[in-house]
Design a protein around this motif. Structure first.
Motif, PDB file in Angstrom:
ATOM      1  N   UNK A 131      64.419  40.819 -51.316  1.00 31.84           N
ATOM      2  CA  UNK A 131      63.302  40.087 -51.827  1.00 31.84           C
ATOM      3  C   UNK A 131      61.977  40.781 -52.084  1.00 31.84           C
ATOM      4  N   UNK A 132      61.627  41.615 -51.174  1.00 30.72           N
ATOM      5  CA  UNK A 132      60.347  42.445 -51.386  1.00 30.72           C
ATOM      6  C   UNK A 132      60.461  43.337 -52.393  1.00 30.72           C
ATOM      7  N   UNK A 133      61.549  44.147 -52.505  1.00 28.85           N
ATOM      8  CA  UNK A 133      61.527  45.024 -53.506  1.00 28.85           C
ATOM      9  C   UNK A 133      61.459  44.407 -55.004  1.00 28.85           C
ATOM     10  N   UNK A 135      59.808  41.802 -55.503  1.00 25.83           N
ATOM     11  CA  UNK A 135      58.646  41.198 -55.889  1.00 25.83           C
ATOM     12  C   UNK A 135      57.674  42.324 -56.105  1.00 25.83           C
ATOM     13  N   UNK A 136      57.824  43.297 -55.830  1.00 26.69           N
ATOM     14  CA  UNK A 136      56.984  44.594 -56.214  1.00 26.69           C
ATOM     15  C   UNK A 136      57.430  45.170 -57.498  1.00 26.69           C
ATOM     16  N   UNK A 137      58.695  44.928 -57.968  1.00 26.64           N
ATOM     17  CA  UNK A 137      59.210  45.568 -59.267  1.00 26.64           C
ATOM     18  C   UNK A 137      59.206  44.769 -60.269  1.00 26.64           C
ATOM     19  N   UNK A 138      59.278  43.295 -60.307  1.00 29.24           N
ATOM     20  CA  UNK A 138      59.848  42.363 -61.138  1.00 29.24           C
ATOM     21  C   UNK A 138      58.618  41.345 -61.479  1.00 29.24           C
ATOM     22  N   UNK A 139      58.749  40.644 -62.506  1.00 26.27           N
ATOM     23  CA  UNK A 139      57.497  39.789 -62.615  1.00 26.27           C
ATOM     24  C   UNK A 139      57.785  38.378 -62.154  1.00 26.27           C
ATOM     25  N   UNK A 140      59.130  38.122 -61.622  1.00 26.94           N
ATOM     26  CA  UNK A 140      59.373  37.080 -60.780  1.00 26.94           C
ATOM     27  C   UNK A 140      60.542  37.288 -59.780  1.00 26.94           C
ATOM     28  N   UNK A 141      60.466  36.496 -58.801  1.00 33.53           N
ATOM     29  CA  UNK A 141      61.720  36.836 -57.828  1.00 33.53           C
ATOM     30  C   UNK A 141      62.756  35.711 -57.976  1.00 33.53           C
ATOM     31  N   UNK A 142      63.954  35.810 -58.041  1.00 33.24           N
ATOM     32  CA  UNK A 142      65.030  34.915 -57.963  1.00 33.24           C
ATOM     33  C   UNK A 142      66.015  35.647 -56.882  1.00 33.24           C
ATOM     34  N   UNK A 143      66.359  34.838 -55.750  1.00 32.95           N
ATOM     35  CA  UNK A 143      67.261  35.731 -55.028  1.00 32.95           C
ATOM     36  C   UNK A 143      67.797  34.350 -54.238  1.00 32.95           C
ATOM     37  N   UNK A 165      55.115  50.892 -52.525  1.00 34.50           N
ATOM     38  CA  UNK A 165      54.977  51.730 -51.289  1.00 34.50           C
ATOM     39  C   UNK A 165      56.024  52.118 -50.616  1.00 34.50           C
ATOM     40  N   UNK A 166      55.919  53.285 -50.095  1.00 36.64           N
ATOM     41  CA  UNK A 166      57.007  53.788 -49.311  1.00 36.64           C
ATOM     42  C   UNK A 166      57.588  52.954 -47.998  1.00 36.64           C
ATOM     43  N   UNK A 167      58.729  52.535 -48.111  1.00 36.99           N
ATOM     44  CA  UNK A 167      59.420  51.929 -47.038  1.00 36.99           C
ATOM     45  C   UNK A 167      60.209  52.512 -46.073  1.00 36.99           C
ATOM     46  N   UNK A 168      59.647  52.203 -44.796  1.00 36.60           N
ATOM     47  CA  UNK A 168      60.244  52.957 -43.760  1.00 36.60           C
ATOM     48  C   UNK A 168      61.231  51.871 -42.853  1.00 36.60           C
ATOM     49  N   UNK A 169      62.531  52.222 -42.588  1.00 33.20           N
ATOM     50  CA  UNK A 169      63.370  51.357 -41.756  1.00 33.20           C
ATOM     51  C   UNK A 169      63.993  52.488 -40.600  1.00 33.20           C
ATOM     52  N   UNK A 170      63.934  51.841 -39.472  1.00 34.24           N
ATOM     53  CA  UNK A 170      64.356  52.898 -38.346  1.00 34.24           C
ATOM     54  C   UNK A 170      65.640  52.310 -37.469  1.00 34.24           C
ATOM     55  N   UNK A 171      66.067  52.917 -36.687  1.00 32.75           N
ATOM     56  CA  UNK A 171      67.125  52.290 -35.862  1.00 32.75           C
ATOM     57  C   UNK A 171      67.767  53.580 -35.126  1.00 32.75           C
ATOM     58  N   UNK A 172      68.785  53.115 -34.167  1.00 32.38           N
ATOM     59  CA  UNK A 172      69.424  53.990 -33.696  1.00 32.38           C
ATOM     60  C   UNK A 172      70.916  53.819 -33.403  1.00 32.38           C
ATOM     61  N   UNK A 180      69.287  51.420 -43.340  1.00 29.64           N
ATOM     62  CA  UNK A 180      68.129  52.375 -43.664  1.00 29.64           C
ATOM     63  C   UNK A 180      68.489  53.368 -44.635  1.00 29.64           C
ATOM     64  N   UNK A 181      69.465  53.881 -44.608  1.00 27.26           N
ATOM     65  CA  UNK A 181      70.033  54.910 -45.864  1.00 27.26           C
ATOM     66  C   UNK A 181      70.094  54.251 -47.169  1.00 27.26           C
ATOM     67  N   UNK A 182      70.593  53.086 -47.073  1.00 29.70           N
ATOM     68  CA  UNK A 182      70.579  52.488 -48.558  1.00 29.70           C
ATOM     69  C   UNK A 182      69.405  52.017 -49.110  1.00 29.70           C
ATOM     70  N   UNK A 183      68.585  51.434 -48.275  1.00 32.95           N
ATOM     71  CA  UNK A 183      67.200  50.648 -48.843  1.00 32.95           C
ATOM     72  C   UNK A 183      66.039  51.486 -48.731  1.00 32.95           C
TER      73      UNK A 183
END
Length: 327
Positions: A131-133, A135-143, A165-172, A180-183
């Motif tokens: 959803x966030x991506x 919002x950042x890249x399209x004129x409108x969001x449908x999800x 903006x750069x997106x950080x996702x972390x975990x163990x 994280x690797x995909x997004x």
């Protein structure tokens, strides 16, 4: 060969007693050469991230600000995307978006929020990132997903940084590091904490770290070489006698199942002289591709000589500076 990028260093904190001290803290972070100033997202922290980070950006010139990390369950992703885009726009493109699935059960209970099992929280965060991506890249969001439904929502303002903006996702664990690797653009590698709050001894080893990097590599595919790998420094002790420091640390915390050798070998523990810590940081980049290191603000002045030596240096750059003997 591991992905090797120039070194970056960040500071993470929670709050400050006053506006003046908050401004002084972020300006000192910038003056010491750190790349990022970060806030976690907890009800138990005094400052919530968005307002405090906008103040930090206004008080500095080049320092990047970011979250380490937003708890996805605290905000709807469409609202978060709008607020993040605004912060990035008003800061001149200096924001980094760290996202997490949430982990601290007590604050969920205190706030009356349902603390779902880990798989549900991770799936919900994965949908939120989509959803966030949008919002950042399209004129409108449908999800339309299992957890979120958004229909023809106009997406404005747009962030300063494009496509976002750069997106950080972390975990163990494998599931979270796969997402994280995909997004994400930045992957933060953490110790995996069990449901009972304990950590398996294998998590403190190079083999455990190698497994995490491999999970990210498999999920990212061709994107892997573009990713930045991050590590949160769990403990910093600058000393000329690392063996004694490790033994004392273990003794004071009653960690009888861990030897000093295991403690010193852990990728997450930085104990030794400035030169020994520099060597460890360089080895972690050489061996695993980790180039972005974050530590608590309490350590930032002690760590500053290391930042001065390494910040921005690529794998092929020799370090020629010398430093006086440490006390």
């Amino acid at each position: 060969m591991p992905n090797k990028k120039p070194f970056r260093f960040g500071v993470i904190t929670e709050s400050a007693p006053s506006r003046e001290q908050w401004i002084a803290l972020v300006q000192k972070t910038e003056s010491l050469g750190y790349a990022t100033f970060l806030l976690a997202d907890h009800f138990v922290n005094e400052f919530p991230p968005l307002v405090a980070l906008m103040a930090a950006a206004d008080a500095t010139k080049t320092l990047r600000v970011g979250t380490f990390v937003f708890d996805n369950d605290f905000r709807h992703p469409a609202l978060l995307a709008k607020e993040v885009a605004t912060l990035d726009l008003l800061s001149g493109g200096r924001f980094e978006l760290g996202m997490g699935a949430g982990w601290h059960r007590p604050e969920y209970e205190q706030a009356g929020l349902t603390f779902d099992r880990a798989g549900v929280r991770i799936s919900r965060m994965e949908e939120a990132l989509k959803v966030i991506k949008q919002f950042f890249t399209q004129e409108s969001v449908t999800f339309a997903g299992t957890h979120y439904t958004v229909t023809n929502l106009k997406a404005f303002p747009k962030p300063h940084q494009r496509p976002h903006p750069p997106i950080l996702v972390g975990g163990g664990g494998k599931r979270l590091l796969t997402v994280a690797g995909q997004e994400a653009d930045i992957i933060s590698l953490h110790l995996r904490v069990k449901d009972d709050g304990t950590v398996d001894a294998s998590e403190y080893t190079d083999a455990g770290m190698a497994q995490k990097v491999e999970w990210v590599r498999q999920a990212a595919g061709e994107r892997f070489e573009d990713l930045e790998l991050n590590l949160l420094i769990n403990r910093l002790i600058i000393t000329q006698d690392p063996q004694q420091a490790a033994e004392q640390y273990i003794r004071e915390r009653g960690q009888s199942g861990v030897t000093a050798e295991q403690f010193l070998a852990s990728p997450y523990m930085f104990v030794g002289s400035i030169e020994q810590i520099i060597e460890k940081i360089q080895r972690l980049r050489e061996q695993f591709g980790i180039s972005y290191f974050v530590l608590d603000a309490d350590y930032m002045e002690e760590f500053a000589p290391i930042v001065s030596r390494l910040a921005g240096s690529s794998p092929n750059e020799a370090i020629e500076q010398t430093w006086p003997d440490e006390a």
